[in-house]
Motif scaffolding. Structure first.
Motif, PDB file in Angstrom:
ATOM      1  N   LEU A 271      22.538  75.896  23.211  1.00  0.00           N
ATOM      2  CA  LEU A 271      22.466  75.492  21.813  1.00  0.00           C
ATOM      3  C   LEU A 271      22.111  74.018  21.642  1.00  0.00           C
ATOM      4  O   LEU A 271      22.008  73.539  20.508  1.00  0.00           O
ATOM      5  CB  LEU A 271      23.799  75.778  21.108  1.00  0.00           C
ATOM      6  CG  LEU A 271      24.192  77.254  21.027  1.00  0.00           C
ATOM      7  CD1 LEU A 271      25.560  77.395  20.369  1.00  0.00           C
ATOM      8  CD2 LEU A 271      23.142  78.053  20.268  1.00  0.00           C
ATOM      9  N   ASP A 272      21.953  73.298  22.744  1.00  0.00           N
ATOM     10  CA  ASP A 272      21.557  71.893  22.670  1.00  0.00           C
ATOM     11  C   ASP A 272      20.035  71.830  22.516  1.00  0.00           C
ATOM     12  O   ASP A 272      19.293  71.943  23.488  1.00  0.00           O
ATOM     13  CB  ASP A 272      21.991  71.141  23.931  1.00  0.00           C
ATOM     14  CG  ASP A 272      21.557  69.681  23.915  1.00  0.00           C
ATOM     15  OD1 ASP A 272      20.994  69.236  22.893  1.00  0.00           O
ATOM     16  OD2 ASP A 272      21.787  68.982  24.921  1.00  0.00           O
ATOM     17  N   PHE A 273      19.589  71.631  21.284  1.00  0.00           N
ATOM     18  CA  PHE A 273      18.160  71.497  21.023  1.00  0.00           C
ATOM     19  C   PHE A 273      17.768  70.041  20.791  1.00  0.00           C
ATOM     20  O   PHE A 273      16.667  69.770  20.315  1.00  0.00           O
ATOM     21  CB  PHE A 273      17.760  72.351  19.815  1.00  0.00           C
ATOM     22  CG  PHE A 273      17.960  73.823  20.044  1.00  0.00           C
ATOM     23  CD1 PHE A 273      17.106  74.527  20.877  1.00  0.00           C
ATOM     24  CD2 PHE A 273      19.020  74.497  19.453  1.00  0.00           C
ATOM     25  CE1 PHE A 273      17.288  75.888  21.097  1.00  0.00           C
ATOM     26  CE2 PHE A 273      19.211  75.856  19.667  1.00  0.00           C
ATOM     27  CZ  PHE A 273      18.343  76.549  20.493  1.00  0.00           C
ATOM     28  N   GLN A 274      18.662  69.124  21.124  1.00  0.00           N
ATOM     29  CA  GLN A 274      18.355  67.703  21.022  1.00  0.00           C
ATOM     30  C   GLN A 274      17.715  67.184  22.304  1.00  0.00           C
ATOM     31  O   GLN A 274      16.542  66.797  22.313  1.00  0.00           O
ATOM     32  CB  GLN A 274      19.624  66.893  20.721  1.00  0.00           C
ATOM     33  CG  GLN A 274      20.120  66.972  19.298  1.00  0.00           C
ATOM     34  CD  GLN A 274      21.283  66.027  19.074  1.00  0.00           C
ATOM     35  OE1 GLN A 274      22.187  65.912  19.903  1.00  0.00           O
ATOM     36  NE2 GLN A 274      21.283  65.344  17.947  1.00  0.00           N
ATOM     37  N   GLU A 275      18.497  67.137  23.376  1.00  0.00           N
ATOM     38  CA  GLU A 275      18.005  66.514  24.600  1.00  0.00           C
ATOM     39  C   GLU A 275      16.759  67.196  25.160  1.00  0.00           C
ATOM     40  O   GLU A 275      15.771  66.499  25.480  1.00  0.00           O
ATOM     41  CB  GLU A 275      19.114  66.447  25.659  1.00  0.00           C
ATOM     42  CG  GLU A 275      18.647  65.766  26.938  1.00  0.00           C
ATOM     43  CD  GLU A 275      19.759  65.483  27.921  1.00  0.00           C
ATOM     44  OE1 GLU A 275      19.434  65.271  29.109  1.00  0.00           O
ATOM     45  OE2 GLU A 275      20.943  65.467  27.526  1.00  0.00           O
ATOM     46  N   PRO A 276      16.729  68.536  25.302  1.00  0.00           N
ATOM     47  CA  PRO A 276      15.507  69.157  25.840  1.00  0.00           C
ATOM     48  C   PRO A 276      14.277  68.869  24.983  1.00  0.00           C
ATOM     49  O   PRO A 276      13.189  68.602  25.513  1.00  0.00           O
ATOM     50  CB  PRO A 276      15.848  70.652  25.855  1.00  0.00           C
ATOM     51  CG  PRO A 276      17.336  70.708  25.908  1.00  0.00           C
ATOM     52  CD  PRO A 276      17.795  69.540  25.088  1.00  0.00           C
ATOM     53  N   TYR A 277      14.443  68.908  23.668  1.00  0.00           N
ATOM     54  CA  TYR A 277      13.307  68.628  22.777  1.00  0.00           C
ATOM     55  C   TYR A 277      12.819  67.195  22.941  1.00  0.00           C
ATOM     56  O   TYR A 277      11.608  66.936  23.073  1.00  0.00           O
ATOM     57  CB  TYR A 277      13.703  68.887  21.321  1.00  0.00           C
ATOM     58  CG  TYR A 277      12.747  68.275  20.324  1.00  0.00           C
ATOM     59  CD1 TYR A 277      11.454  68.777  20.173  1.00  0.00           C
ATOM     60  CD2 TYR A 277      13.126  67.183  19.538  1.00  0.00           C
ATOM     61  CE1 TYR A 277      10.568  68.205  19.273  1.00  0.00           C
ATOM     62  CE2 TYR A 277      12.251  66.606  18.633  1.00  0.00           C
ATOM     63  CZ  TYR A 277      10.970  67.123  18.515  1.00  0.00           C
ATOM     64  OH  TYR A 277      10.096  66.543  17.630  1.00  0.00           O
ATOM     65  N   LEU A 278      13.741  66.234  22.924  1.00  0.00           N
ATOM     66  CA  LEU A 278      13.341  64.834  23.011  1.00  0.00           C
ATOM     67  C   LEU A 278      12.721  64.508  24.358  1.00  0.00           C
ATOM     68  O   LEU A 278      11.746  63.753  24.437  1.00  0.00           O
ATOM     69  CB  LEU A 278      14.549  63.933  22.719  1.00  0.00           C
ATOM     70  CG  LEU A 278      15.050  63.993  21.272  1.00  0.00           C
ATOM     71  CD1 LEU A 278      16.359  63.238  21.131  1.00  0.00           C
ATOM     72  CD2 LEU A 278      14.004  63.430  20.312  1.00  0.00           C
ATOM     73  N   ARG A 279      13.253  65.079  25.419  1.00  0.00           N
ATOM     74  CA  ARG A 279      12.634  64.867  26.738  1.00  0.00           C
ATOM     75  C   ARG A 279      11.205  65.401  26.744  1.00  0.00           C
ATOM     76  O   ARG A 279      10.273  64.743  27.226  1.00  0.00           O
ATOM     77  CB  ARG A 279      13.461  65.543  27.835  1.00  0.00           C
ATOM     78  CG  ARG A 279      14.740  64.816  28.187  1.00  0.00           C
ATOM     79  CD  ARG A 279      15.334  65.329  29.491  1.00  0.00           C
ATOM     80  NE  ARG A 279      16.599  64.682  29.773  1.00  0.00           N
ATOM     81  CZ  ARG A 279      16.711  63.487  30.345  1.00  0.00           C
ATOM     82  NH1 ARG A 279      15.618  62.816  30.689  1.00  0.00           N
ATOM     83  NH2 ARG A 279      17.898  62.957  30.583  1.00  0.00           N
ATOM     84  N   ALA A 280      11.009  66.593  26.196  1.00  0.00           N
ATOM     85  CA  ALA A 280       9.687  67.208  26.207  1.00  0.00           C
ATOM     86  C   ALA A 280       8.690  66.417  25.372  1.00  0.00           C
ATOM     87  O   ALA A 280       7.551  66.179  25.795  1.00  0.00           O
ATOM     88  CB  ALA A 280       9.782  68.650  25.706  1.00  0.00           C
ATOM     89  N   VAL A 281       9.095  65.979  24.187  1.00  0.00           N
ATOM     90  CA  VAL A 281       8.146  65.329  23.291  1.00  0.00           C
ATOM     91  C   VAL A 281       7.782  63.934  23.779  1.00  0.00           C
ATOM     92  O   VAL A 281       6.627  63.491  23.638  1.00  0.00           O
ATOM     93  CB  VAL A 281       8.681  65.322  21.842  1.00  0.00           C
ATOM     94  CG1 VAL A 281       9.732  64.255  21.621  1.00  0.00           C
ATOM     95  CG2 VAL A 281       7.545  65.165  20.840  1.00  0.00           C
ATOM     96  N   PHE A 282       8.735  63.229  24.400  1.00  0.00           N
ATOM     97  CA  PHE A 282       8.397  61.905  24.914  1.00  0.00           C
ATOM     98  C   PHE A 282       7.625  61.987  26.230  1.00  0.00           C
ATOM     99  O   PHE A 282       6.776  61.137  26.515  1.00  0.00           O
ATOM    100  CB  PHE A 282       9.647  61.040  25.049  1.00  0.00           C
ATOM    101  CG  PHE A 282      10.121  60.500  23.731  1.00  0.00           C
ATOM    102  CD1 PHE A 282       9.331  59.616  23.007  1.00  0.00           C
ATOM    103  CD2 PHE A 282      11.336  60.887  23.192  1.00  0.00           C
ATOM    104  CE1 PHE A 282       9.747  59.130  21.776  1.00  0.00           C
ATOM    105  CE2 PHE A 282      11.758  60.406  21.969  1.00  0.00           C
ATOM    106  CZ  PHE A 282      10.960  59.526  21.255  1.00  0.00           C
ATOM    107  N   GLU A 283       7.895  63.005  27.027  1.00  0.00           N
ATOM    108  CA  GLU A 283       7.081  63.212  28.223  1.00  0.00           C
ATOM    109  C   GLU A 283       5.640  63.552  27.850  1.00  0.00           C
ATOM    110  O   GLU A 283       4.702  63.186  28.555  1.00  0.00           O
ATOM    111  CB  GLU A 283       7.693  64.305  29.087  1.00  0.00           C
ATOM    112  CG  GLU A 283       8.946  63.849  29.822  1.00  0.00           C
ATOM    113  CD  GLU A 283       9.628  64.950  30.611  1.00  0.00           C
ATOM    114  OE1 GLU A 283       9.043  66.054  30.696  1.00  0.00           O
ATOM    115  OE2 GLU A 283      10.730  64.714  31.126  1.00  0.00           O
TER     116      GLU A 283
END
Length: 203
Positions: free
Chosen positions: A151-163
């Motif tokens: 349910l953590d859609f913060q860290e995975p999303y932010l890692r993906a978008v900045f990568e």
């Protein structure tokens, strides 16, 4: 002199726990490195515009084809991207809303993740255009515990978008269990403050 970009996304004022933690980062950093420059943007109280049809038309047009109206449509995006690229360290205060980031922070991401400016589409796929080394510190505040949770859609999303745009040096400090009673809240905030201090020490 190092340039730091500090963004807060909580709509709260003095009651905001994420603002309290990012402010602590600022105080400690300025005490340690008084010559450095901190640029502050308050997304919670002064949100950036959402992407609209004119913005999309401008972003996908060649520079020589931009009408005055299209130039105006991406003026804020250009300013935000220039500001972001100038910073060596970015500090983002982000409360968790409905398992993800607040809408105002998503709007900011949509303004700075832009084809031709921060990423390119090539024959072999996407290429990040942010080439200068950059550190991102994300400080989140969460009511419950989401470590290793689907349910953590913060860290995975932010890692993906900045990568996507070329940045892989991200540090996350999650202040969790903030709605689980005073003892749990104080313990989590103390751990977050310690982690902030450790981040500053190794920079």
């Amino acid at each position: 002199m190092t340039c730091i970009l500090h963004l807060d996304s909580s709509p709260r004022g003095d009651r905001s726990l994420s603002r309290g933690l990012t402010s602590e980062f600022n105080r400690t950093w300025q005490q340690t490195y008084p010559e450095d420059k901190i640029i502050y943007r308050d997304l919670g109280h002064n949100p950036v515009p959402f992407v609209d049809e004119s913005w999309i038309a401008a972003a996908f047009s060649q520079a020589g084809q931009l009408t005055p109206e299209l130039k105006s449509a991406i003026e804020i995006s250009d300013r935000l991207i220039d500001e972001f690229l100038a910073a060596k360290i970015c500090v983002f205060g982000i409360p968790m809303y409905n398992y993800g980031v607040p809408a105002n922070f998503k709007a900011y991401i949509d303004q700075i993740v832009r084809v031709g400016r921060t990423f390119a589409v090539t024959s072999s796929g996407y290429e990040g255009l942010v080439k200068e080394p950059k550190k991102i510190l994300v400080i989140t505040t969460r009511g419950g515990s989401y470590k290793d949770s689907p349910l953590d859609f913060q860290e995975p999303y932010l890692r993906a978008v900045f990568e996507l745009i070329g940045i892989a040096d991200l540090t996350f400090i999650h202040a969790e269990n903030l709605a689980m009673g005073d003892e749990a809240r104080q313990k989590s905030l103390a751990e977050a403050r310690t982690a902030i201090q450790q981040f500053i020490e190794i920079c």
